[in-house]
Enzyme design. Structure first.
Site, PDB file in Angstrom:
ATOM      1  N   GLU A  84       0.571  -1.315   0.770  1.00 18.64           N
ATOM      2  CA  GLU A  84      -0.003   0.196  -0.024  1.00 18.64           C
ATOM      3  C   GLU A  84       0.885   1.332  -0.305  1.00 18.64           C
ATOM      4  OE1 GLU A  84      -2.220  -0.990   3.524  1.00 18.64           O
ATOM      5  OE2 GLU A  84      -3.560  -2.085   2.236  1.00 18.64           O
ATOM      6  N   GLU A 141      -6.082  -7.624  -0.561  1.00 18.72           N
ATOM      7  CA  GLU A 141      -6.712  -8.398   0.787  1.00 18.72           C
ATOM      8  C   GLU A 141      -7.898  -7.531   0.406  1.00 18.72           C
ATOM      9  OE1 GLU A 141      -3.963  -6.173   3.468  1.00 18.72           O
ATOM     10  OE2 GLU A 141      -2.242  -5.996   2.646  1.00 18.72           O
TER      11      GLU A 141
END
Length: 556
Positions: A198, A344
């Site tokens: 991320e 995710e």
């Protein structure tokens, strides 16, 4: 297969492939890496890899855990990773495992940026736990690009696109990925590299346009990743590579709501064995919507969906939002031949606040997975071994069977294969996981040895993969004779035509299953209706040979 005929056939295939690759290399002078690819590397296209990866699970808070920048797989409360844990994950029905890895202080200084050899060996050992089980493995660089200063110090998080010295970061990034890629160069298509996690500026989470200069730095890092991995050659020249956009955010990656910035890397250095019409780039996004249901601990929404108490759910992030988000990834990327992975997704356990929370987590999870499947996205659950955990890693027990059931129901890839004459199902004898175990018919009991996944491998050919063993249905010995029996065997690659079956629709919901190698049809011998009756191949009868006709009934 275990006989001489199969080995001889495989040897001839390998010789032919080597000759083909050598000839192409000589004539074009641009595919040196092709000759170094291993014989077991299967060239899946986007549809095939998405189907094969099924539902995935994250080995979170393990190899990505660290204390003050020093990676330690037990630092955040989880035990040492064991192969038994990975086998438990596989037994639960997952086909893919994402292994987040943090390197930080295990990376040496310039100019080589050498990764600590013992640490890289441990990463390889854990990858092998999953790879040896036939699971797909996603391997990334994880918290090196995080902006959190707890428990890490800012200097340890080096993969930052908003830092001033991008040239140093790019050089380090390239050399770290060279080492990782070379470590795993001979692994087949079951290993997928993901450039990073991320990564963003640490503050632009949504609602405003990302800084396009910083986004450009992310795009540059992704391009360096692709070029670096490809140029290590071998299987790396053709394997699937996973690319995240800004903070793995769907809107910022798909370009929704007028957002711009994401640029797909070019893939000019890939192997010429990859068909020009196909891609080998995947797009990585994460999904934790609605925020107050999925991520806010001990407060906020505890329920989700149409059946929820309105007072206990978010006003946004419901079914229509999920549909819109996933469809945007389909429209932007899947329709162009790219694969998409939801690397995710998950909803935090708030059952202490609301006893019905886990019921709604399961409802949300099934919706995520079924919607992902609808739009050809690969869903990978975030398991941190704690409040997102599905499996107790200390004693290897399932703690959230309802959520796992939601995942498996949502992915919906399993079928019982029912004989039209007998009403009995294809069954691997005795729950065996061994190569060569007999496949016969038996009364359906719900056992995983009676459940099968259909994997499309192209040309209307399918592999039938047993849910219990992970082995595929085949005709032994590559026999072309009437009466040759069916058995299970480990996947032998796209050249294993005795493991491939054509579905021929005969109407009324029934199919004939024609072996791609022999041209014979799967049947129950002697029109038997008995449990344990032998299944094998025979020449095609007429339209009334119901013992050669099968119904594919989805497992819900």
């Amino acid at each position: 297969m275990s006989n001489f005929t199969f080995k001889s056939c495989k040897l001839l295939m390998m010789i032919a492939l080597v000759f083909m690759f050598t000839t192409v290399s000589t004539s074009l002078g641009s595919v040196a890496s092709a000759a170094n690819m291993t014989w077991d590397f299967t060239q899946y296209n986007a549809t095939q890899i998405t189907s094969a990866m099924g539902a995935g699970w994250n080995l979170g808070n393990a190899l990505d855990a660290n204390i003050n920048g020093v990676p330690s797989e037990t630092a955040w409360g989880n035990p040492v990773i064991t192969k038994a844990l990975i086998q438990k994950v596989k037994a639960a029905g997952f086909k893919s495992i994402r292994i987040p890895v943090t390197y930080m202080k295990k990376i040496g200084s310039a100019p080589n940026y050498s990764i600590d050899s013992a640490y890289l060996a441990r990463v390889k050992e854990v990858v092998d736990y999953a790879y040896s089980e036939g699971l797909f493995v996603i391997l990334n660089i994880h918290h090196d690009g995080a902006h959190s200063t707890t428990p890490n110090t800012p200097s340890d998080n080096w993969l930052l696109p908003n830092a001033s010295d991008q040239n140093t970061i790019r050089d380090k990034f390239k050399k770290v990925w060279q080492q990782i890629a070379n470590t795993f160069v001979d692994y087949n298509e079951h290993l997928i590299f993901e450039s990073m996690n991320e990564v963003f500026d640490g503050k632009t989470y949504g609602g405003t346009q990302p800084d396009l200069t910083i986004y450009s730095n992310i795009n540059t890092l992704n391009q360096i990743f692709v070029d670096t991995v490809r140029l290590t050659g071998g299987n790396n020249a053709a394997r699937w590579l996973l690319i995240p956009g800004w903070n793995t955010n769907i809107d910022y990656t798909a370009g929704n709501n007028g957002y711009t910035g994401f640029v797909l890397p070019t893939d000019y250095n890939r192997s010429s064995t990859v068909p020009s019409s196909e891609k080998r780039i995947m797009i990585s996004v994460h999904y934790y919507d609605p925020y107050f249901f999925c991520l806010v601990e001990n407060e906020g929404a505890t329920q989700w969906g149409a059946t929820a108490d309105p007072a206990k759910k978010d006003s946004g992030g419901q079914e229509a939002h999920m549909e819109s988000q996933f469809k945007s990834m389909y429209d932007k990327f899947v329709t162009r031949g790219y694969a998409v992975v939801i690397g995710e997704y998950g909803a935090i356990d708030k059952s202490a606040n609301d006893s019905s929370n886990n019921t709604y987590r399961a409802i949300w999870t099934k919706a995520v997975v079924s919607t992902a499947k609808k739009y050809s996205l690969v869903p990978v659950w975030w398991d941190n071994g704690a409040n997102f955990g599905l499996i107790n890693r200390h004693n290897l027990t399932i703690t959230q069977q309802g959520i796992i059931d939601g995942i498996m129901s949502g992915i919906g890839n399993y079928y019982r294969i029912v004989n039209r004459n007998s009403g009995k199902v294809l069954d691997v004898n005795g729950y065996s996981t061994a190569d060569g175990a007999a496949v016969n018919q038996y009364t359906y009991s719900g056992g995983y040895n009676q459940q099968w996944e259909l994997l499309n491998v192209g040309l209307n050919n399918y592999e039938l993969i047993n849910r219990n063993s992970g082995k595929v249905l085949e005709i032994g010995g590559w026999s072309s004779s009437d009466g040759a029996t069916a058995q299970q065997w480990a996947h032998s690659g796209l050249g294993g035509y005795n493991q491939q079956w054509q579905k021929i629709d005969v109407g009324d919901g029934y199919f004939e299953l024609k072996n791609a190698a022999s041209g014979k049809y799967l049947e129950v011998f002697g029109w038997s209706t008995n449990d344990g009756a032998t299944v094998g191949q025979w020449s095609l009868g007429n339209q009334y040979n119901f013992n050669q006709q099968w119904q594919l009934v989805p497992i819900n």
